[in-house]
Design a protein around this motif. Structure first.
Motif, PDB file in Angstrom:
ATOM      1  N   HIS A  33      40.555  53.863  38.081  1.00 51.91           N
ATOM      2  CA  HIS A  33      39.407  53.000  38.389  1.00 51.91           C
ATOM      3  C   HIS A  33      38.288  53.290  37.402  1.00 51.91           C
ATOM      4  O   HIS A  33      38.018  54.449  37.084  1.00 51.91           O
ATOM      5  N   TYR A  67      35.239  43.015  52.615  1.00 51.72           N
ATOM      6  CA  TYR A  67      33.831  43.070  52.216  1.00 51.72           C
ATOM      7  C   TYR A  67      32.936  42.473  53.316  1.00 51.72           C
ATOM      8  O   TYR A  67      31.943  41.782  53.057  1.00 51.72           O
ATOM      9  N   ARG A 107      36.257  60.843  41.416  1.00 52.12           N
ATOM     10  CA  ARG A 107      36.117  60.404  42.794  1.00 52.12           C
ATOM     11  C   ARG A 107      37.465  60.496  43.495  1.00 52.12           C
ATOM     12  O   ARG A 107      37.665  61.338  44.346  1.00 52.12           O
ATOM     13  N   LEU A 136      44.163  52.720  49.336  1.00 55.16           N
ATOM     14  CA  LEU A 136      43.497  53.478  48.269  1.00 55.16           C
ATOM     15  C   LEU A 136      43.223  54.932  48.651  1.00 55.16           C
ATOM     16  O   LEU A 136      43.157  55.786  47.781  1.00 55.16           O
ATOM     17  N   TYR A 183      27.502  44.111  46.772  1.00 59.27           N
ATOM     18  CA  TYR A 183      28.501  44.740  47.649  1.00 59.27           C
ATOM     19  C   TYR A 183      27.855  45.207  48.951  1.00 59.27           C
ATOM     20  O   TYR A 183      28.413  45.050  50.037  1.00 59.27           O
ATOM     21  N   ARG A 185      42.853  44.225  40.070  1.00 52.53           N
ATOM     22  CA  ARG A 185      42.482  44.432  41.479  1.00 52.53           C
ATOM     23  C   ARG A 185      41.066  43.922  41.748  1.00 52.53           C
ATOM     24  O   ARG A 185      40.159  44.701  42.062  1.00 52.53           O
ATOM     25  N   PRO A 186      40.824  42.627  41.641  1.00 54.51           N
ATOM     26  CA  PRO A 186      39.467  42.150  41.905  1.00 54.51           C
ATOM     27  C   PRO A 186      39.097  42.214  43.380  1.00 54.51           C
ATOM     28  O   PRO A 186      39.916  41.947  44.248  1.00 54.51           O
ATOM     29  N   GLY A 187      37.831  42.579  43.628  1.00 52.48           N
ATOM     30  CA  GLY A 187      37.257  42.529  44.969  1.00 52.48           C
ATOM     31  C   GLY A 187      36.037  41.619  44.938  1.00 52.48           C
ATOM     32  O   GLY A 187      36.106  40.435  45.266  1.00 52.48           O
ATOM     33  N   GLN A 225      47.270  57.375  42.116  1.00 56.46           N
ATOM     34  CA  GLN A 225      45.962  57.107  41.545  1.00 56.46           C
ATOM     35  C   GLN A 225      45.585  58.280  40.643  1.00 56.46           C
ATOM     36  O   GLN A 225      45.690  59.438  41.040  1.00 56.46           O
ATOM     37  N   ALA A 271      39.305  46.403  38.037  1.00 59.27           N
ATOM     38  CA  ALA A 271      38.777  45.641  39.169  1.00 59.27           C
ATOM     39  C   ALA A 271      38.050  44.432  38.568  1.00 59.27           C
ATOM     40  O   ALA A 271      38.321  44.057  37.419  1.00 59.27           O
ATOM     41  N   THR A 272      37.138  43.809  39.282  1.00 61.18           N
ATOM     42  CA  THR A 272      36.466  42.611  38.751  1.00 61.18           C
ATOM     43  C   THR A 272      35.849  42.888  37.378  1.00 61.18           C
ATOM     44  O   THR A 272      36.063  42.132  36.420  1.00 61.18           O
TER      45      THR A 272
HETATM   46  C1  LIG Z   1      36.682  48.562  45.514  1.00 56.45           C
HETATM   47  C2  LIG Z   1      37.756  48.785  44.500  1.00 56.45           C
HETATM   48  C3  LIG Z   1      38.249  47.717  43.730  1.00 56.45           C
HETATM   49  C4  LIG Z   1      37.600  46.366  43.719  1.00 56.45           C
HETATM   50  O1  LIG Z   1      36.409  46.488  42.982  1.00 56.45           O
HETATM   51  P1  LIG Z   1      35.428  45.264  42.706  1.00 56.45           P
HETATM   52  O2  LIG Z   1      34.372  45.843  41.840  1.00 56.45           O
HETATM   53  O3  LIG Z   1      34.915  44.851  44.038  1.00 56.45           O
HETATM   54  O4  LIG Z   1      36.212  44.195  42.045  1.00 56.45           O
HETATM   55  C5  LIG Z   1      39.338  47.965  42.920  1.00 56.45           C
HETATM   56  N1  LIG Z   1      39.884  49.202  42.831  1.00 56.45           N
HETATM   57  C6  LIG Z   1      39.406  50.247  43.538  1.00 56.45           C
HETATM   58  C7  LIG Z   1      40.042  51.588  43.379  1.00 56.45           C
HETATM   59  C8  LIG Z   1      38.319  50.081  44.379  1.00 56.45           C
HETATM   60  O5  LIG Z   1      37.846  51.134  45.052  1.00 56.45           O
END
Ligand SMILES: *Cc1c(COP(=O)(O)O)cnc(C)c1O
Length: 350
Positions: free
Chosen positions: A156, A39, A130, A82, A330, A206-208, A123, A190-191
């Protein structure tokens, strides 16, 4: 210091990972998403800090990013790509032991032809349109995929930052429909998905953004601060204008500070006449347009002559700043360019 300084607290990233890990269901593993060079904060440094906190799985967008993370972490941790298995990436995937998340039947064919014994995941598209295989594609190749022992099935969420959005439950139901009974580890959240509760956690989260201190993980520890040097100050009179286009006109005598940072450093032009900078806990409005290398700030209300002003500090986080530029945290993070001096705090900075 003649250069703007972006300070990144790696211990805070580790603390955010541990906090998100504690929120996940018992037995759920927590990965770390470090795509787009962590990030914008340096994927190798962030990945090492996360590994030190306990993370064993990482997600990147492209194989090249995965290579950088592998070099930083060494063998062992799983690095998932990904974008899947792209044409020309087979040797990188093999040599650096990356795990592509296969997105289509084309990619599946490419992967099984080039690297039939190499780990992969899949996936699935549950409604975001997407990345990932649609229900029809999955139905067509499901048996072939399961016979090849994928490491992970993931999808996702499109609207996880809106807890009451009907899309969340719809995607959850379709993900169950596509994956129940497969015996393969699964990941959906994700988050935002972590915040939706344990029904969304499955085997791996999968947190970002939450790692980096962004919403919707509202209890995150702050990770970044950004301090910009003042080059000069002047006092202008009522009626004088500031910056390109003269878009700001002083209503009375105004003390203007000119700071060394602009849109070439990731200060979005949409912050023109909108953002606020800080001298300690004292807010000062950005006036006029953001230039390529410069911004102008009204410091009339300050008693002292500041040598720097802060754009990110304890009183203003990436989401506050994003709101002023009509964007999301982001984009703020990933825009903060390579031109800044980066100062890393914490264990992983060594
Ligand atoms: C970017 C992404 C994440 C992380 O998402 P955040 O909203 O930043 O937590 C997890 N999975 C996939 C597929 C992503 O593209």
């Amino acid at each position: 210091m003649g250069q703007a300084t972006l300070t990144i607290d790696l211990d805070a990233i580790g603390a955010n990972w541990r906090a998100l890990d504690r929120m996940s269901a018992q037995g759920t593993q927590t990965a770390g998403v470090v795509k787009a060079d962590g990030y914008g904060l340096s994927a190798p440094k962030v990945a090492r800090a996360l590994a030190e906190a306990g993370a064993r799985r990482f997600f990147v967008a492209l194989a090249q990013e995965g290579a950088a993370v592998r070099l930083a972490l060494g063998p062992g941790p799983q690095i998932n790509v990904l974008s899947g298995h792209m044409d020309g990436d087979a040797s990188l995937i093999r040599d650096l032991d990356l795990t592509p998340m296969i997105n289509s039947i084309d990619q599946l064919t490419r992967h099984l032809d080039a690297l039939p014994d190499h780990a992969f995941g899949v996936q699935l598209d549950t409604g975001m349109s997407r990345l990932g295989m649609s229900l029809a594609e999955w139905d067509a190749v499901r048996e072939i995929v399961l016979a090849a022992s994928p490491e992970l099935l993931m999808s996702h969420l499109a609207c996880a930052d809106e807890p009451n959005h009907t899309m969340n439950a719809a995607q959850l139901a379709l993900f169950h429909h596509m994956t129940d009974g497969t015996q393969v580890p699964r990941s959906l959240a994700a988050t935002g998905g972590i915040m939706l509760g344990q029904d969304y956690h499955f085997d791996l989260t999968r947190p970002g953004i939450g790692l980096y201190g962004g919403t919707p993980f509202d209890r995150a520890t702050r990770v970044v601060s950004l301090s910009l040097p003042v080059i000069q100050t002047r006092v202008i009179d009522a009626g004088d204008v500031v910056g390109y286009g003269g878009s700001y006109q002083a209503a009375g005598p105004t003390k203007v500070a000119t700071l060394l940072a602009g849109y070439a450093d990731g200060l979005l032009r949409a912050m023109s006449n909108q953002a606020v900078l800080w001298h300690k806990d004292h807010p000062c409005p950005l006036i006029g347009r953001v230039s390529m290398d410069l911004i102008t700030v009204d410091i009339s209300s300050l008693e002292d002559e500041p040598t720097t002003l802060d754009l990110l500090n304890p009183w203003q986080n990436i989401d506050d700043l994003a709101a002023m530029a009509n964007t999301i945290g982001y984009e703020i993070l990933t825009s903060l360019g390579s031109r800044y001096r980066k100062l890393y705090l914490g264990a992983g900075s060594r």
